[in-house]
Design a protein around this motif. Sequence first.
Motif, short mmCIF file in Angstrom:
data_model
loop_
_atom_site.label_atom_id
_atom_site.label_comp_id
_atom_site.label_asym_id
_atom_site.label_seq_id
_atom_site.Cartn_x
_atom_site.Cartn_y
_atom_site.Cartn_z
N ARG A 112 -36.45 23.54 0.82
CA ARG A 112 -36.46 24.99 1.13
C ARG A 112 -35.11 25.44 1.65
NH1 ARG A 112 -41.09 25.27 5.34
NH2 ARG A 112 -40.02 23.37 5.90
N TYR A 113 -34.34 24.52 2.20
CA TYR A 113 -33.06 24.87 2.80
C TYR A 113 -31.94 24.09 2.11
CZ TYR A 113 -36.34 26.34 6.37
OH TYR A 113 -37.39 26.91 7.02
N ALA A 114 -31.75 24.33 0.84
CA ALA A 114 -30.75 23.60 0.07
C ALA A 114 -29.35 24.08 0.45
CB ALA A 114 -30.99 23.80 -1.42
N GLY A 115 -28.49 23.14 0.69
CA GLY A 115 -27.09 23.46 0.95
C GLY A 115 -26.82 23.92 2.37
N ILE A 116 -25.67 24.53 2.53
CA ILE A 116 -25.20 25.00 3.83
C ILE A 116 -25.49 26.49 3.93
CG2 ILE A 116 -23.15 25.30 5.26
CD1 ILE A 116 -22.11 22.73 3.76
N GLN A 117 -26.10 26.87 5.06
CA GLN A 117 -26.54 28.25 5.25
C GLN A 117 -25.86 28.86 6.47
OE1 GLN A 117 -29.02 29.66 3.25
NE2 GLN A 117 -29.01 27.79 2.05
N PRO A 118 -25.62 30.17 6.44
CA PRO A 118 -25.15 30.83 7.67
C PRO A 118 -26.29 30.87 8.70
CG PRO A 118 -25.46 32.43 5.92
CD PRO A 118 -25.72 31.10 5.32
N ILE A 119 -25.94 30.92 9.96
CA ILE A 119 -26.94 30.97 11.01
C ILE A 119 -26.48 31.94 12.09
CG2 ILE A 119 -25.95 28.98 12.22
CD1 ILE A 119 -28.75 28.25 13.19
N ALA A 120 -27.42 32.66 12.66
CA ALA A 120 -27.15 33.52 13.81
C ALA A 120 -28.24 33.23 14.84
CB ALA A 120 -27.18 34.99 13.41
#
Length: 153
Positions: free
Chosen positions: A138-146
Amino acid sequence: MKRLETEMYKRQGLLFQQSKKISTDYRELGLKPIFLFLEEVGSLVVGATKTMRDDFQKTLTKLVLLGRESGVYTLMSMQSARAEYIPTIVKDSISLRVQLGRLNSENTRFLFPELTDMPIVPLGGNGTGIMSIAGDSRYAGIQPIATPTIVGD
């Protein structure tokens, strides 16, 4: 950490003795997870003698590589993610990687070696950065986060 290493091996022995399954973990025995929090790993390593640093890194490696099955989880924080603070094999075994604050190429390259260029983070300010969750499609790769921030007086 040495006591936790002993507990990890004890739990693994119980799993070997009591389980008939090929693949199992601590939950089959009704054990609760144990969390080791290591804050400011860089400061810990920098202030140690070579013998202490080597012993810390060996024990950390065992806990990270062998601990999940027995319910021993390690959470680490550091100002700067550098190879001299944690062994590469430990870094490669981290399931959740989060980098907050100002991104720089050295830290980003160590935590996220799959990146070839510095990421452009669409958000800015306190509590923003990038993250990666291994093993979850569900969370493939690198994601931005806040993350939520608390503003004081």
